[in-house]
Design a protein around this motif. Structure first.
Motif, PDB file in Angstrom:
ATOM      1  N   VAL A  28       0.813  -1.213   0.000  1.00  0.00           N
ATOM      2  CA  VAL A  28       0.000   0.000   0.000  1.00  0.00           C
ATOM      3  C   VAL A  28       0.848   1.265   0.000  1.00  0.00           C
ATOM      4  N   HIS A  29       1.934   1.283   0.791  1.00  0.00           N
ATOM      5  CA  HIS A  29       2.702   2.518   0.997  1.00  0.00           C
ATOM      6  C   HIS A  29       4.028   2.580   0.250  1.00  0.00           C
ATOM      7  N   GLY A  30       4.582   1.462  -0.158  1.00  0.00           N
ATOM      8  CA  GLY A  30       5.856   1.441  -0.855  1.00  0.00           C
ATOM      9  C   GLY A  30       6.889   0.613  -0.114  1.00  0.00           C
ATOM     10  N   ALA A  31       7.872   0.125  -0.858  1.00  0.00           N
ATOM     11  CA  ALA A  31       8.893  -0.750  -0.295  1.00  0.00           C
ATOM     12  C   ALA A  31       9.632  -0.087   0.861  1.00  0.00           C
ATOM     13  N   ASN A  32       9.873  -0.881   1.884  1.00  0.00           N
ATOM     14  CA  ASN A  32      10.608  -0.474   3.088  1.00  0.00           C
ATOM     15  C   ASN A  32       9.883   0.563   3.935  1.00  0.00           C
ATOM     16  N   TYR A  33       8.603   0.777   3.694  1.00  0.00           N
ATOM     17  CA  TYR A  33       7.835   1.624   4.601  1.00  0.00           C
ATOM     18  C   TYR A  33       7.781   0.952   5.967  1.00  0.00           C
ATOM     19  N   LEU A  34       7.575  -0.355   5.950  1.00  0.00           N
ATOM     20  CA  LEU A  34       7.576  -1.140   7.175  1.00  0.00           C
ATOM     21  C   LEU A  34       8.638  -2.222   7.019  1.00  0.00           C
ATOM     22  N   THR A  35       9.469  -2.377   8.050  1.00  0.00           N
ATOM     23  CA  THR A  35      10.553  -3.363   8.052  1.00  0.00           C
ATOM     24  C   THR A  35      10.472  -4.169   9.352  1.00  0.00           C
ATOM     25  N   GLY A  36      11.265  -5.209   9.442  1.00  0.00           N
ATOM     26  CA  GLY A  36      11.299  -5.983  10.677  1.00  0.00           C
ATOM     27  C   GLY A  36      11.709  -5.138  11.872  1.00  0.00           C
ATOM     28  N   THR A  37      12.632  -4.220  11.658  1.00  0.00           N
ATOM     29  CA  THR A  37      13.107  -3.360  12.745  1.00  0.00           C
ATOM     30  C   THR A  37      12.023  -2.409  13.220  1.00  0.00           C
ATOM     31  N   ASN A  38      11.403  -1.667  12.290  1.00  0.00           N
ATOM     32  CA  ASN A  38      10.396  -0.723  12.768  1.00  0.00           C
ATOM     33  C   ASN A  38       9.097  -1.434  13.160  1.00  0.00           C
ATOM     34  N   PHE A  39       8.831  -2.624  12.627  1.00  0.00           N
ATOM     35  CA  PHE A  39       7.663  -3.376  13.068  1.00  0.00           C
ATOM     36  C   PHE A  39       7.743  -3.659  14.568  1.00  0.00           C
ATOM     37  N   ALA A  40       8.883  -4.141  15.021  1.00  0.00           N
ATOM     38  CA  ALA A  40       9.056  -4.450  16.444  1.00  0.00           C
ATOM     39  C   ALA A  40       8.858  -3.196  17.294  1.00  0.00           C
ATOM     40  N   ASP A  41       9.390  -2.076  16.837  1.00  0.00           N
ATOM     41  CA  ASP A  41       9.232  -0.806  17.543  1.00  0.00           C
ATOM     42  C   ASP A  41       7.762  -0.388  17.575  1.00  0.00           C
ATOM     43  N   TYR A  42       7.084  -0.472  16.442  1.00  0.00           N
ATOM     44  CA  TYR A  42       5.684  -0.055  16.358  1.00  0.00           C
ATOM     45  C   TYR A  42       4.780  -0.951  17.204  1.00  0.00           C
ATOM     46  N   LEU A  43       5.076  -2.249  17.218  1.00  0.00           N
ATOM     47  CA  LEU A  43       4.308  -3.178  18.036  1.00  0.00           C
ATOM     48  C   LEU A  43       4.385  -2.755  19.504  1.00  0.00           C
ATOM     49  N   GLU A  44       5.586  -2.426  19.967  1.00  0.00           N
ATOM     50  CA  GLU A  44       5.779  -2.023  21.356  1.00  0.00           C
ATOM     51  C   GLU A  44       5.110  -0.681  21.643  1.00  0.00           C
ATOM     52  N   ARG A  45       5.222   0.258  20.730  1.00  0.00           N
ATOM     53  CA  ARG A  45       4.620   1.581  20.928  1.00  0.00           C
ATOM     54  C   ARG A  45       3.087   1.525  20.965  1.00  0.00           C
ATOM     55  N   GLY A  46       2.524   0.496  20.376  1.00  0.00           N
ATOM     56  CA  GLY A  46       1.068   0.356  20.331  1.00  0.00           C
ATOM     57  C   GLY A  46       0.465  -0.328  21.540  1.00  0.00           C
ATOM     58  N   GLN A  47       1.272  -0.583  22.568  1.00  0.00           N
ATOM     59  CA  GLN A  47       0.776  -1.280  23.747  1.00  0.00           C
ATOM     60  C   GLN A  47       1.154  -0.524  25.014  1.00  0.00           C
ATOM     61  N   LEU A  48       0.201  -0.430  25.935  1.00  0.00           N
ATOM     62  CA  LEU A  48       0.441   0.251  27.203  1.00  0.00           C
ATOM     63  C   LEU A  48      -0.536  -0.293  28.242  1.00  0.00           C
ATOM     64  N   ASN A  49      -0.024  -0.636  29.387  1.00  0.00           N
ATOM     65  CA  ASN A  49      -0.862  -1.097  30.507  1.00  0.00           C
ATOM     66  C   ASN A  49      -1.822  -2.225  30.108  1.00  0.00           C
ATOM     67  N   GLY A  50      -1.340  -3.139  29.288  1.00  0.00           N
ATOM     68  CA  GLY A  50      -2.160  -4.270  28.871  1.00  0.00           C
ATOM     69  C   GLY A  50      -3.163  -3.970  27.771  1.00  0.00           C
ATOM     70  N   VAL A  51      -3.130  -2.752  27.232  1.00  0.00           N
ATOM     71  CA  VAL A  51      -4.042  -2.360  26.155  1.00  0.00           C
ATOM     72  C   VAL A  51      -3.254  -2.327  24.846  1.00  0.00           C
ATOM     73  N   ASN A  52      -3.798  -2.969  23.804  1.00  0.00           N
ATOM     74  CA  ASN A  52      -3.168  -3.014  22.489  1.00  0.00           C
ATOM     75  C   ASN A  52      -3.991  -2.152  21.526  1.00  0.00           C
ATOM     76  N   LEU A  53      -3.364  -1.118  20.960  1.00  0.00           N
ATOM     77  CA  LEU A  53      -4.047  -0.216  20.039  1.00  0.00           C
ATOM     78  C   LEU A  53      -3.910  -0.637  18.580  1.00  0.00           C
ATOM     79  N   ASN A  54      -3.116  -1.663  18.296  1.00  0.00           N
ATOM     80  CA  ASN A  54      -2.866  -2.133  16.931  1.00  0.00           C
ATOM     81  C   ASN A  54      -3.848  -3.246  16.571  1.00  0.00           C
TER      82      ASN A  54
END
Length: 194
Positions: A28-54
């Motif tokens: 949808v967005h283009g090659a390397n918009y999402l990578t294994g490295t930023n996926f792990a970061d985004y997964l973590e940023r989307g969770q807080l206090n047991g709530v998952n926003l992703n």
């Protein structure tokens, strides 16, 4: 793909979804918009206090939609942000990082359903609004149209928002056919109607 919208099911994102999410987001967005490295970061940023926003959407076993959303306090206020124009403080806002829906099933309400699930989770954390940088050059300006229909309000535009990740991280913009010069519409979505 001939999929009735009532056969779509939704669930929260997990680390096991990495490969499929990267493929769909990059289609949808283009090659390397999402990578294994930023996926792990985004997964973590989307969770807080047991709530998952992703959230993810599936037609059968096939991934057809992605919504990545960062929890309050887990996203950066950078030079492409205008906090003085925001109706609520940053600590009361989530950040809508990425949305992607399979081209074969767009228009079926999947994007909005994913957004509503992310908003529901964000509200559990006390959020009253969400911020997004909307891709203004998306084909047919669909990103801006979609987010506006959902209640998003344009704050300002930021030319060259994705230029640095194009040059430094290898992101290949589909619209610019390489180095990205696209504009981001900084938009706020108040949660009053959700």
């Amino acid at each position: 793909m001939n999929t009735a919208t009532d056969s779509i099911h939704y669930r929260e994102l997990t680390a096991a979804d990495e490969a499929a999410v990267i493929v769909l987001a990059n289609e949808v967005h283009g090659a390397n918009y999402l990578t294994g490295t930023n996926f792990a970061d985004y997964l973590e940023r989307g969770q807080l206090n047991g709530v998952n926003l992703n959230w993810l959407a599936f037609a059968g076993e096939q991934l057809v939609g992605v919504r990545l959303t960062f929890a309050p306090g887990k996203w950066d206020i950078d030079r492409y942000c205008t906090p003085s124009a925001w109706p609520v403080p940053a600590e009361a806002m989530c950040y809508f990082k990425c949305a992607a829906v399979d081209a074969n099933i767009r228009g079926a309400g999947i994007g909005r359903n994913l957004l509503e699930r992310s908003i529901g989770a964000a509200k559990q954390l006390g959020c009253r609004a969400g911020l997004a940088h909307i891709w203004m050059e998306s084909p047919n300006n669909s990103a801006f149209s979609y987010f506006s229909r959902c209640g998003g309000q344009l704050i300002t535009e930021h030319p060259g928002r994705w230029y640095e990740i194009s040059v430094n991280d290898g992101y290949h913009c589909l619209v610019c056919d390489g180095i990205c010069h696209c504009t981001a519409g900084e938009m706020i979505l108040p949660f009053d109607n959700y």
